[in-house]
Design a protein around this motif. Structure first.
Motif, PDB file in Angstrom:
ATOM      1  N   ARG A  60       0.842  -1.195   0.000  1.00 24.20           N
ATOM      2  CA  ARG A  60       0.000   0.000   0.000  1.00 24.20           C
ATOM      3  C   ARG A  60       0.876   1.243   0.000  1.00 24.20           C
ATOM      4  N   CYS A  61       0.280   2.377  -0.414  1.00 24.73           N
ATOM      5  CA  CYS A  61       1.063   3.617  -0.426  1.00 24.73           C
ATOM      6  C   CYS A  61       1.114   4.240   0.966  1.00 24.73           C
ATOM      7  N   GLY A  62       0.071   4.036   1.772  1.00 27.18           N
ATOM      8  CA  GLY A  62       0.049   4.546   3.132  1.00 27.18           C
ATOM      9  C   GLY A  62      -0.427   5.984   3.268  1.00 27.18           C
ATOM     10  N   VAL A  63      -0.604   6.687   2.151  1.00 29.56           N
ATOM     11  CA  VAL A  63      -0.972   8.111   2.257  1.00 29.56           C
ATOM     12  C   VAL A  63      -2.274   8.471   1.538  1.00 29.56           C
ATOM     13  N   CYS A  64      -2.789   7.609   0.673  1.00 26.08           N
ATOM     14  CA  CYS A  64      -4.026   7.957  -0.052  1.00 26.08           C
ATOM     15  C   CYS A  64      -5.216   7.882   0.907  1.00 26.08           C
ATOM     16  N   ALA A  65      -6.364   8.358   0.452  1.00 30.79           N
ATOM     17  CA  ALA A  65      -7.544   8.409   1.324  1.00 30.79           C
ATOM     18  C   ALA A  65      -7.920   7.023   1.829  1.00 30.79           C
ATOM     19  N   ALA A  66      -7.859   6.018   0.971  1.00 31.15           N
ATOM     20  CA  ALA A  66      -8.226   4.661   1.379  1.00 31.15           C
ATOM     21  C   ALA A  66      -7.265   4.143   2.442  1.00 31.15           C
ATOM     22  N   CYS A  67      -5.964   4.365   2.239  1.00 32.93           N
ATOM     23  CA  CYS A  67      -4.981   3.917   3.228  1.00 32.93           C
ATOM     24  C   CYS A  67      -5.192   4.614   4.562  1.00 32.93           C
ATOM     25  N   ARG A  68      -5.422   5.932   4.525  1.00 27.38           N
ATOM     26  CA  ARG A  68      -5.600   6.690   5.778  1.00 27.38           C
ATOM     27  C   ARG A  68      -6.854   6.222   6.515  1.00 27.38           C
ATOM     28  N   GLN A 101      -7.919  -1.092  -0.871  1.00 26.79           N
ATOM     29  CA  GLN A 101      -8.489  -0.256  -1.938  1.00 26.79           C
ATOM     30  C   GLN A 101      -7.548   0.902  -2.275  1.00 26.79           C
ATOM     31  N   CYS A 102      -6.307   0.809  -1.836  1.00 29.73           N
ATOM     32  CA  CYS A 102      -5.291   1.842  -2.104  1.00 29.73           C
ATOM     33  C   CYS A 102      -5.215   2.154  -3.596  1.00 29.73           C
ATOM     34  N   VAL A 103      -5.007   3.424  -3.929  1.00 31.56           N
ATOM     35  CA  VAL A 103      -4.937   3.817  -5.347  1.00 31.56           C
ATOM     36  C   VAL A 103      -3.771   3.139  -6.072  1.00 31.56           C
ATOM     37  N   SER A 104      -2.729   2.778  -5.322  1.00 27.93           N
ATOM     38  CA  SER A 104      -1.615   2.080  -5.970  1.00 27.93           C
ATOM     39  C   SER A 104      -1.414   0.697  -5.349  1.00 27.93           C
TER      40      SER A 104
END
Ligand SMILES: [Zn+2]
Length: 340
Positions: free
Chosen positions: A90-98, A104-107
């Protein structure tokens, strides 16, 4: 290091056991010496080539990994710690991660899909993906746990909202996801029915399925209805796809939920919309699971409340044979590569 790679897409024969460059550590990353790596259907898709997904070549598959920490990065774990790896990236910073919905992370990516995985002596992963395992959990068992139990947890708990007393139908109970779903559904107090090939029925029952119906012959939707006094299943755990979809939908009770995480027999399916609305069915997609969910599921592994079923342990050099066995559906549970 030694690794099994493919340089072009194709059948199992494209897998080569060969020397590959050691992975290099980077900021926020850890290096793990792989001791065991379990196979998943995803590995087969990667090797064959996936529509609209360009894999870097040569490629090392392998999403389910256990081993020893070589370079802990910023994880806070000591070198030498025995770990299993969270297979989601996960990226850890997108809305889904937060929001804690990191699958559902964008990346979002899966270990071994766009990046090199565990068919190798060493693997580089984000340091947040390390999960320490207790001494009594062996590498093979730990490697057989993450992807299927995480997937089954997300399907049953988060998507379908399983409750004690629910009737859960698990398709292909002897598959990786199937054996995980049966055990988790039982853990949550559900009544479990499953389908399997007749030769796997006894072992599927041993996992906790009350009755096991023939996956290939007959119509298991009628078996489910008969076994539930005409009512049907509250939850169907689907990952087979095209070959079973219609029977799976017809197995549902009024208000039933079908959750699907795969389509190993093909993606085409039709839905009778009159059944969908009149019987108030829910058809739910599911993919992997979150970091929080794996943390919630892991104690069940650690204290033995669930035990991943290991079909066969195969040396890394024979990864092609292992993939053939999975491709032929000859396995019961997880095939695990032994490394080092
Ligand atoms: Zn993200």
């Amino acid at each position: 290091m030694k690794a099994v790679r493919f340089h072009e897409h194709g059948g199992p024969e494209v897998l080569r056991f060969e020397d590959a460059p050691d992975p290099v550590a980077g900021a926020g990353r850890a290096i793990v010496r792989v001791r065991a790596c379990a196979l998943n259907h995803l590995d087969l898709w990667e090797r064959r080539g996936i529509d609209r997904v360009a894999l870097p070549l040569p490629h090392i598959s392998g999403s389910d990994i256990a081993g020893d920490v070589v370079d802990p990065g910023g994880s806070g774990l000591a070198a030498g710690t025995r770990v299993m790896l969270q297979p989601g990236l996960r990226c850890g910073v997108c809305a889904a991660c937060r929001d804690g919905r990191d699958n559902q992370c964008v990346s979002y990516d899966v270990l071994g899909l766009q990046s090199d995985g565990g068919y190798a002596e060493l693997v580089s992963v984000p340091d947040e993906n390390l999960i320490a395992i207790p001494d009594h959990v062996d590498y093979t068992t730990a490697a057989a746990f993450p992807l299927t139990f995480l997937t089954a947890w997300h399907m049953l708990v988060t998507r379908a909202g399983v409750r004690a007393g629910d009737v859960v139908l698990v398709l292909a109970g002897g598959s990786g996801v199937g054996q995980a779903a049966i055990q988790l559904a039982r853990h949550f107090g559900a009544r479990v029915f499953a389908t399997s090939a007749p030769a796997k029925a006894g072992r599927t029952r041993d996992l906790g399925a009350e009755m096991v119906f023939d996956h290939y012959g007959g119509d298991f939707s009628k078996d489910v209805r008969r076994a539930t006094g005409g009512r049907g299943a509250d939850i169907a755990i689907e990952h087979v796809g095209q070959a079973t979809w219609d029977r799976s939908v017809r197995s549902l009770a009024n208000g039933g939920r079908l959750v699907t995480c795969g389509a190993t027999t093909g993606p085409a399916a039709a839905v009778n919309l009159q059944h969908l609305f009149a019987r108030q069915l829910s058809l739910l997609g599911s993919y992997m699971g979150t970091f929080d969910e794996l943390r919630a599921a892991a104690p069940l592994l650690f204290d033995g409340r669930v035990v991943p079923v290991v079909d066969e342990i195969v040396p890394l050099a024979r990864a092609a044979d292992a993939q053939r066995r999975l491709e032929d559906k000859a396995q019961f549970g997880k095939i695990v590569l032994a490394i080092g």
